[in-house]
Design a protein around this motif. Sequence first.
Motif, PDB file in Angstrom:
ATOM      1  N   THR A   1     -10.887  16.552 -15.662  1.00 44.44           N
ATOM      2  CA  THR A   1     -11.336  15.262 -15.160  1.00 44.44           C
ATOM      3  C   THR A   1     -10.254  14.192 -15.212  1.00 44.44           C
ATOM      4  OG1 THR A   1     -12.234  14.767 -17.368  1.00 44.44           O
ATOM      5  CG2 THR A   1     -13.746  15.708 -15.734  1.00 44.44           C
ATOM      6  N   ASP A   2      -9.164  14.467 -15.935  1.00 43.53           N
ATOM      7  CA  ASP A   2      -8.059  13.510 -15.983  1.00 43.53           C
ATOM      8  C   ASP A   2      -6.912  13.929 -15.067  1.00 43.53           C
ATOM      9  OD1 ASP A   2      -7.361  15.731 -17.439  1.00 43.53           O
ATOM     10  OD2 ASP A   2      -6.408  14.622 -19.082  1.00 43.53           O
ATOM     11  N   GLU A   3      -7.216  14.774 -14.086  1.00 41.00           N
ATOM     12  CA  GLU A   3      -6.199  15.238 -13.143  1.00 41.00           C
ATOM     13  C   GLU A   3      -6.620  14.955 -11.706  1.00 41.00           C
ATOM     14  OE1 GLU A   3      -5.028  19.259 -13.648  1.00 41.00           O
ATOM     15  OE2 GLU A   3      -4.557  19.051 -15.787  1.00 41.00           O
ATOM     16  N   ILE A   4      -5.623  14.804 -10.863  1.00 38.38           N
ATOM     17  CA  ILE A   4      -5.828  14.624  -9.421  1.00 38.38           C
ATOM     18  C   ILE A   4      -5.043  15.709  -8.699  1.00 38.38           C
ATOM     19  CG2 ILE A   4      -5.486  13.101  -7.438  1.00 38.38           C
ATOM     20  CD1 ILE A   4      -5.628  10.739  -9.362  1.00 38.38           C
ATOM     21  N   THR A   5      -5.691  16.357  -7.753  1.00 42.14           N
ATOM     22  CA  THR A   5      -5.042  17.395  -6.957  1.00 42.14           C
ATOM     23  C   THR A   5      -4.738  16.845  -5.567  1.00 42.14           C
ATOM     24  OG1 THR A   5      -6.209  19.144  -8.146  1.00 42.14           O
ATOM     25  CG2 THR A   5      -5.233  19.724  -6.025  1.00 42.14           C
ATOM     26  N   ILE A   6      -3.505  17.029  -5.143  1.00 41.38           N
ATOM     27  CA  ILE A   6      -3.081  16.577  -3.813  1.00 41.38           C
ATOM     28  C   ILE A   6      -2.788  17.811  -2.969  1.00 41.38           C
ATOM     29  CG2 ILE A   6      -1.475  15.133  -2.524  1.00 41.38           C
ATOM     30  CD1 ILE A   6      -0.801  13.753  -5.179  1.00 41.38           C
ATOM     31  N   MET A   7      -3.483  17.942  -1.839  1.00 38.50           N
ATOM     32  CA  MET A   7      -3.303  19.098  -0.966  1.00 38.50           C
ATOM     33  C   MET A   7      -2.315  18.789   0.154  1.00 38.50           C
ATOM     34  SD  MET A   7      -6.289  19.188  -2.560  1.00 38.50           S
ATOM     35  CE  MET A   7      -7.320  18.140  -1.555  1.00 38.50           C
ATOM     36  N   ASN A   8      -1.488  19.785   0.465  1.00 40.73           N
ATOM     37  CA  ASN A   8      -0.564  19.642   1.584  1.00 40.73           C
ATOM     38  C   ASN A   8      -1.321  19.859   2.885  1.00 40.73           C
ATOM     39  OD1 ASN A   8       1.581  19.727   3.421  1.00 40.73           O
ATOM     40  ND2 ASN A   8       2.933  20.668   1.931  1.00 40.73           N
ATOM     41  N   GLN A   9      -1.275  18.922   3.789  1.00 37.16           N
ATOM     42  CA  GLN A   9      -2.022  19.011   5.042  1.00 37.16           C
ATOM     43  C   GLN A   9      -1.294  19.831   6.096  1.00 37.16           C
ATOM     44  OE1 GLN A   9      -4.043  15.370   6.306  1.00 37.16           O
ATOM     45  NE2 GLN A   9      -3.278  14.376   4.459  1.00 37.16           N
ATOM     46  N   ASN A  10      -0.160  20.422   5.710  1.00 37.12           N
ATOM     47  CA  ASN A  10       0.566  21.285   6.643  1.00 37.12           C
ATOM     48  C   ASN A  10       0.584  22.727   6.166  1.00 37.12           C
ATOM     49  OD1 ASN A  10       1.432  19.768   8.880  1.00 37.12           O
ATOM     50  ND2 ASN A  10       2.916  18.705   7.600  1.00 37.12           N
TER      51      ASN A  10
ATOM     52  N   ILE B   1      -3.336  12.122 -15.453  1.00 35.43           N
ATOM     53  CA  ILE B   1      -3.547  10.697 -15.706  1.00 35.43           C
ATOM     54  C   ILE B   1      -3.751  10.489 -17.207  1.00 35.43           C
ATOM     55  CG2 ILE B   1      -4.856   8.667 -15.024  1.00 35.43           C
ATOM     56  CD1 ILE B   1      -3.405  10.083 -12.749  1.00 35.43           C
ATOM     57  N   ASP B   2      -3.325   9.333 -17.718  1.00 36.57           N
ATOM     58  CA  ASP B   2      -3.417   9.081 -19.157  1.00 36.57           C
ATOM     59  C   ASP B   2      -4.845   9.000 -19.652  1.00 36.57           C
ATOM     60  OD1 ASP B   2      -4.112   6.727 -17.948  1.00 36.57           O
ATOM     61  OD2 ASP B   2      -2.601   5.481 -18.933  1.00 36.57           O
ATOM     62  N   ASN B   3      -5.786   8.596 -18.768  1.00 35.42           N
ATOM     63  CA  ASN B   3      -7.178   8.486 -19.158  1.00 35.42           C
ATOM     64  C   ASN B   3      -8.055   8.702 -17.925  1.00 35.42           C
ATOM     65  OD1 ASN B   3      -9.849   7.188 -19.823  1.00 35.42           O
ATOM     66  ND2 ASN B   3      -8.806   6.868 -21.777  1.00 35.42           N
ATOM     67  N   ALA B   4      -9.176   9.408 -18.133  1.00 26.94           N
ATOM     68  CA  ALA B   4     -10.064   9.690 -16.995  1.00 26.94           C
ATOM     69  C   ALA B   4     -10.589   8.412 -16.350  1.00 26.94           C
ATOM     70  CB  ALA B   4     -11.231  10.567 -17.456  1.00 26.94           C
ATOM     71  N   ALA B   5     -10.645   7.321 -17.120  1.00 31.27           N
ATOM     72  CA  ALA B   5     -11.130   6.055 -16.570  1.00 31.27           C
ATOM     73  C   ALA B   5     -10.189   5.483 -15.514  1.00 31.27           C
ATOM     74  CB  ALA B   5     -11.330   5.040 -17.698  1.00 31.27           C
ATOM     75  N   ASN B   6      -8.935   5.918 -15.525  1.00 37.02           N
ATOM     76  CA  ASN B   6      -7.943   5.403 -14.568  1.00 37.02           C
ATOM     77  C   ASN B   6      -7.741   6.326 -13.374  1.00 37.02           C
ATOM     78  OD1 ASN B   6      -7.335   3.157 -16.269  1.00 37.02           O
ATOM     79  ND2 ASN B   6      -6.039   4.473 -17.523  1.00 37.02           N
ATOM     80  N   VAL B   7      -8.532   7.397 -13.297  1.00 37.98           N
ATOM     81  CA  VAL B   7      -8.344   8.367 -12.218  1.00 37.98           C
ATOM     82  C   VAL B   7      -8.680   7.761 -10.858  1.00 37.98           C
ATOM     83  CG1 VAL B   7      -9.233  10.521 -11.243  1.00 37.98           C
ATOM     84  CG2 VAL B   7      -8.641  10.408 -13.660  1.00 37.98           C
ATOM     85  N   GLU B   8      -9.808   7.068 -10.769  1.00 41.02           N
ATOM     86  CA  GLU B   8     -10.244   6.535  -9.475  1.00 41.02           C
ATOM     87  C   GLU B   8      -9.233   5.538  -8.910  1.00 41.02           C
ATOM     88  OE1 GLU B   8     -14.212   4.442  -7.476  1.00 41.02           O
ATOM     89  OE2 GLU B   8     -14.084   4.794  -9.641  1.00 41.02           O
ATOM     90  N   LYS B   9      -8.719   4.650  -9.771  1.00 42.09           N
ATOM     91  CA  LYS B   9      -7.749   3.665  -9.307  1.00 42.09           C
ATOM     92  C   LYS B   9      -6.457   4.330  -8.849  1.00 42.09           C
ATOM     93  CE  LYS B   9      -6.108   1.037 -12.508  1.00 42.09           C
ATOM     94  NZ  LYS B   9      -5.990  -0.037 -13.522  1.00 42.09           N
ATOM     95  N   THR B  10      -5.981   5.310  -9.629  1.00 43.94           N
ATOM     96  CA  THR B  10      -4.751   6.012  -9.259  1.00 43.94           C
ATOM     97  C   THR B  10      -4.953   6.842  -8.006  1.00 43.94           C
ATOM     98  OG1 THR B  10      -4.213   6.140 -11.620  1.00 43.94           O
ATOM     99  CG2 THR B  10      -2.937   7.521 -10.128  1.00 43.94           C
ATOM    100  N   ASP B  11      -6.140   7.414  -7.847  1.00 42.76           N
ATOM    101  CA  ASP B  11      -6.443   8.216  -6.658  1.00 42.76           C
ATOM    102  C   ASP B  11      -6.312   7.378  -5.389  1.00 42.76           C
ATOM    103  OD1 ASP B  11      -8.586   9.413  -4.623  1.00 42.76           O
ATOM    104  OD2 ASP B  11      -7.978  11.011  -5.989  1.00 42.76           O
ATOM    105  N   LYS B  12      -6.781   6.144  -5.439  1.00 42.78           N
ATOM    106  CA  LYS B  12      -6.675   5.262  -4.263  1.00 42.78           C
ATOM    107  C   LYS B  12      -5.217   4.937  -3.952  1.00 42.78           C
ATOM    108  CE  LYS B  12     -11.224   3.127  -4.844  1.00 42.78           C
ATOM    109  NZ  LYS B  12     -11.964   1.870  -5.097  1.00 42.78           N
ATOM    110  N   LEU B  13      -4.395   4.748  -4.988  1.00 45.13           N
ATOM    111  CA  LEU B  13      -2.976   4.473  -4.769  1.00 45.13           C
ATOM    112  C   LEU B  13      -2.280   5.662  -4.112  1.00 45.13           C
ATOM    113  CD1 LEU B  13      -2.024   2.684  -8.123  1.00 45.13           C
ATOM    114  CD2 LEU B  13      -2.317   1.639  -5.868  1.00 45.13           C
ATOM    115  N   ILE B  14      -2.647   6.867  -4.538  1.00 45.78           N
ATOM    116  CA  ILE B  14      -2.040   8.064  -3.947  1.00 45.78           C
ATOM    117  C   ILE B  14      -2.483   8.230  -2.501  1.00 45.78           C
ATOM    118  CG2 ILE B  14      -1.914  10.581  -4.105  1.00 45.78           C
ATOM    119  CD1 ILE B  14      -2.198  10.298  -7.125  1.00 45.78           C
ATOM    120  N   GLN B  15      -3.751   7.938  -2.227  1.00 48.93           N
ATOM    121  CA  GLN B  15      -4.240   8.039  -0.851  1.00 48.93           C
ATOM    122  C   GLN B  15      -3.541   7.051   0.075  1.00 48.93           C
ATOM    123  OE1 GLN B  15      -8.502   7.716  -0.760  1.00 48.93           O
ATOM    124  NE2 GLN B  15      -8.828   9.497  -2.071  1.00 48.93           N
ATOM    125  N   SER B  16      -3.058   5.939  -0.487  1.00 50.46           N
ATOM    126  CA  SER B  16      -2.319   4.977   0.339  1.00 50.46           C
ATOM    127  C   SER B  16      -0.989   5.543   0.818  1.00 50.46           C
ATOM    128  CB  SER B  16      -2.082   3.690  -0.458  1.00 50.46           C
ATOM    129  OG  SER B  16      -1.201   3.919  -1.552  1.00 50.46           O
TER     130      SER B  16
END
Length: 457
Positions: free
Chosen positions: A59-68, A284-299
């Motif tokens: 829950t403290d990780e974000i997976t980024i998929m390659n779209q190619n 991520i350092d804490n699961a509470a910060n996952v959503e905020k960091t996820d939005k930054l990565i999506q940008s």
Amino acid sequence: MRFRDYIALGWDQLRRRKVVTLLCVMGIAIGSASIVVALAFGESISHYSTKQMSYYLKTDEITIMNQNGGSADGSNGELNEFGLTKQKLNMIKELPHVKSAASFADVGSMPFIVDDTKTGMVSIVATELSTLPDFGHEFQQGVPIDQDNVIVLSYTATVGLRDWQTSLTDGGRRQQSQLEQDIIQGREKAPIVPYPLYRKQIRLQKTINLPDGTVKTLEFPVRVVAIGKREEGMSDRGVFFSQKQAYISPGLAQQIRDAEAAVTGKNQRTGNAENQFDTVQVKIDNAANVEKTDKLIQSLKLRTSNNLSRQESMSKEFAIVRIIFGGAGLFILFVASISIVVAMTMSTHQRRRQIGIMKVLGANLKQIRNMFVVESALLGVMGGLAGILFAYWVIWGINVILVQTNPAGSAEAEIMFISLWILPLGMFFAIMTGVMSGIFPAIKASRTDALTAIKRE
């Protein structure tokens, strides 16, 4: 009368009626212990499950998929702005709350040979080897290092190696297949003695079928620099049949691709090896910060995924479990309060003469009521203290049972605990039970007619 006088009178009455006092204290103790144990159950299960979810669901990780489909380069040879690149990976590493980020690329399954006598098969993933500990990988031997001539093996990759020469014959393959069937059917035990691979050189093999019908085998010598720990609780059969995992550097993965392309004449993956990966894992350092960091990565025009929704769903379920446990404890405490009402009512009946004399001597209704309420509160305090001690004993007993029944070890079995915030809550309910249970007898006592009570005695 002063409050100290009420306490002295109440304590004197409790000492005089030892049996009744003991029974009332036991009732409150059982009720308050039920509250404490119930809340501890809910808290412990929630804490343990959250910990396990964090480990297994990441829950403290974000997976980024390659779209190619695994390459940062488009089909026309130009860089795709939606693909994963080394530049974007470096930007992600600099984001707030990001502890670590690593790329992963599937290289495929490859056999290997060690000591010219044993052979095995591993599924290879290319990644930055030094980041493996950041993503929960533990090692019983060695430490991963970022070099192109090394390999990191899972514990399961060291188990089930076969004799190299025998495995090349049809008889050897039939013998291995029969052994696996015997293990599945329970006729044989899985051989789980690990082969000593640490610090040894193994030869990865890549077999290529050429257009002219011939077969060419490429070899890539690498040294084993680390071996993972065996997962706790994994059975011998699970170790034998589970996936044999190995990790190599992106540079070595590119060398394998280049060697295969040179033999086949096909340009399989063009571009920089640093840009060729399937996914990126971000810790991520804490699961509470996952959503905020996820939005930054999506940008950065990247497609991401995480397990926050599953965690939120399970958290709601655990909240329901807490309510159920707490409700059960309150019900038991309510049953215990009935016994206190009965005992205090009987005490009122037995002490009519005393109440009548106190009224004759000038005691008012408020003082009579306060005397009984303080007496009930003292029962609640004693019952609450006894209940807390009893609750600790129950939790200790449960942990002992878990230690003895859990083969994974005592450290993982001790999951039950009592949070400090539960203790004052347990005392509060115990005292309130005593006070509320004493209100009715106190009102009844205050309404006792003094002259009638004295004459009847």
